[in-house]
Write a protein that holds these residues in place. Structure first.
Motif, mmCIF file in Angstrom:
data_model
loop_
_atom_site.group_PDB
_atom_site.id
_atom_site.type_symbol
_atom_site.label_atom_id
_atom_site.label_comp_id
_atom_site.label_asym_id
_atom_site.label_seq_id
_atom_site.Cartn_x
_atom_site.Cartn_y
_atom_site.Cartn_z
ATOM 1 N N ALA A 36 0.841 -1.201 0.000
ATOM 2 C CA ALA A 36 0.000 0.000 0.000
ATOM 3 C C ALA A 36 0.871 1.244 0.000
ATOM 4 C CB ALA A 36 -0.892 -0.002 1.238
ATOM 5 N N GLY A 37 0.641 2.130 -0.957
ATOM 6 C CA GLY A 37 1.292 3.436 -0.929
ATOM 7 C C GLY A 37 0.626 4.288 0.146
ATOM 8 N N VAL A 38 1.433 4.844 1.037
ATOM 9 C CA VAL A 38 0.843 5.574 2.170
ATOM 10 C C VAL A 38 1.524 6.921 2.387
ATOM 11 C CG1 VAL A 38 0.609 5.535 4.705
ATOM 12 C CG2 VAL A 38 0.016 3.500 3.387
ATOM 13 N N ALA A 39 0.693 7.913 2.691
ATOM 14 C CA ALA A 39 1.173 9.184 3.238
ATOM 15 C C ALA A 39 0.508 9.312 4.598
ATOM 16 C CB ALA A 39 0.744 10.345 2.354
ATOM 17 N N LEU A 40 1.156 9.950 5.526
ATOM 18 C CA LEU A 40 0.472 10.211 6.797
ATOM 19 C C LEU A 40 -0.069 11.637 6.769
ATOM 20 C CD1 LEU A 40 1.798 7.567 7.715
ATOM 21 C CD2 LEU A 40 2.110 8.630 9.932
ATOM 22 N N ARG A 41 -1.299 11.764 7.212
ATOM 23 C CA ARG A 41 -1.855 13.116 7.294
ATOM 24 C C ARG A 41 -1.370 13.758 8.580
ATOM 25 N NH1 ARG A 41 -8.110 14.992 6.567
ATOM 26 N NH2 ARG A 41 -7.849 17.146 7.215
ATOM 27 N N VAL A 42 -0.608 14.801 8.392
ATOM 28 C CA VAL A 42 -0.002 15.497 9.510
ATOM 29 C C VAL A 42 -0.845 16.721 9.826
ATOM 30 C CG1 VAL A 42 2.012 16.893 10.078
ATOM 31 C CG2 VAL A 42 2.317 14.674 9.013
#
Ligand code: LLP
Length: 417
Positions: free
Chosen positions: A144-150
């Motif tokens: 899974a490609g993931v970004a964290l919402r900061v």
């Protein structure tokens, strides 16, 4: 600028008189201009052309298939917040590799659907969600490609219900604790950390909150590099406001001027998620005056659209412009009045204490700037059928969502005998 203008005394959408659509389709209806919609999207493309970018239209603003499809044809990706929005984006022809998926409450079913569809990235909002994404991806044998919402803790200076980037909001992961979350995610075998995400709020009318948030985000990206996490995407969210009344929000180019130089240095692809800014002023809600009445000296124009069709005035005390469809009405004496709908709630108004020309029974009015968070927030409250949606392109109009029928209202229901 938008394509709802008077010609020969009649309000038109592009070259089509709204009166003609009202006669043929009935009222109320939402009417969208294809030209305005696509022009607004292109303005973003132009503004950010000096940096690698991907503009993911925020489907929640207006999720009609035809609207998404017009933007996809112009090159847009999609920002989604549910399995339903994913379904719509794919049906509208969006390349899954241009889809980003935000939201604090993604279910495992939705995560699986998104993984199987091959979306670009999840914008994950908690460590428990990271575990869930990793587990589902492992089960499917996928990464899974993931970004964290900061959550950068900046004040977007907008309505409290639509500010999302403050510490006290439910969204994202506090920027202070986010490094730890990245460390945790880096251990997960089925997660590929490819981005960082933020979205600080909606209807933002100044550049400074964006500049502050981007600065904080870029400092954070440097910290990530320090722990050997090199991301490819910086998603700065949506939120640029529009003119409803007398606001003068910055143009995308003005925003870009302030933030692109810094963002460019990161070497990352910049993702943006505009919704309202693209579709808000590309749509109006056309409604007919059913009755006019006076109570205790107060004038009410009772129209055939209500808060179930457009909830923004009731929910956020939002201002939506009201214009007569026949320009001659504008020349009549003005008075203070409420424009109200047929719903059994005192909160059912489209305009309150507004100075308006004296509308008469049977006349048409247009509720302006209704393209975003209009139909997409509509409900069937009071068992009202959701209205038709019409897309105008040049001199032709297309019903892109039929008015609901009585049968639609009870679909899936049954009595227990
Ligand atoms: N990205 C994320 C993660 C969001 O939550 C939103 C909007 C957007 C992008 C698009 O924001 P925009 O560019 O449209 O401002 N119903 C409210 C607005 C709620 C916005 C929710 N999130 C209203 O009618 O004012």
């Amino acid at each position: 600028m938008h394509d709802f203008q008077y010609a020969n005394g009649a309000l038109h959408c592009e070259s089509v008189p709204l009166e003609k659509i009202a006669q043929e389709v009935g009222t109320p209806f939402y009417c969208y201009s294809q030209n305005t919609l696509v022009r607004h999207f292109k303005v973003y493309e132009e503004a950010f052309k000096d940096v690698n970018h991907l503009i993911c239209y925020a489907v929640k603003a207006n999720s009609n298939l035809a609207i998404i499809n017009e933007l996809v044809k112009a090159g847009a990706g999609c920002d989604i917040v549910s399995g339903g929005e994913l379904f719509r984006a794919l049906k509208a022809g969006c390349d899954p590799k241009k889809i980003v998926y935000a939201g604090v409450g993604k279910t495992e079913e939705e995560i699986e659907y998104a993984l199987k569809s091959g979306i670009l990235m999840f914008n994950a909002e908690s460590s428990q969600e990271l575990f869930a994404i990793d587990a589902v991806a492992a089960r499917l044998g996928l990464k899974a490609g993931v970004a964290l919402r900061v959550n950068p803790d900046v004040d977007p200076k907008t309505h409290p219900y639509i500010s999302t980037g403050l510490k006290k909001n439910k969204f994202g992961i506090s920027i202070d604790g986010a490094l730890e979350e990245y460390r945790l995610a880096a251990q997960m075998k089925n997660i590929q950390l490819i981005g960082v995400h933020q979205h600080i709020g909606s209807q933002i009318t100044q550049v400074s909150p964006f500049v502050d948030a981007v600065e904080r985000l870029l400092a954070f990206v440097e910290k990530l590099k320090g722990i050997n996490i090199n991301i490819k995407y910086i998603d700065i969210g949506g939120g640029l406001g529009i003119t409803y009344k007398d606001e003068s929000p910055p143009l995308p180019a003005e925003l870009a001027k302030e933030i692109v130089p810094q963002l460019k240095k990161s070497g990352c692809t910049i993702v943006m998620e505009p919704g309202r800014n693209i579709v808000g002023n590309a749509g109006v809600l056309v409604s007919r005056v059913l009755y006019t009445k006076k109570n205790e000296g107060k004038t009410f124009f009772v129209v055939d659209a209500g808060m179930n069709d457009l909830v923004r005035p009731a929910m956020y005390q939002a201002h939506q412009g009201i214009q007569p469809v026949d320009h001659a009405v504008a020349d009549r004496p003005k008075l203070e009045a409420d424009v109200v709908g047929p719903i059994c709630e005192s909160g059912d108004f489209l305009a309150k204490d507004r100075i308006l020309p004296e509308f008469k029974k049977g006349e048409l009015l247009a509720v302006m700037s209704a393209g975003a968070y209009g139909f997409s927030m509509a409900s069937n409250y009071n068992s009202r059928r959701r209205v038709a949606e019409v897309l105008v392109k040049g001199s032709a109009y297309h019903v892109v969502r039929a008015r609901e029928t009585w049968e639609d209202l009870i679909r899936g229901e049954k009595t227990i005998g």
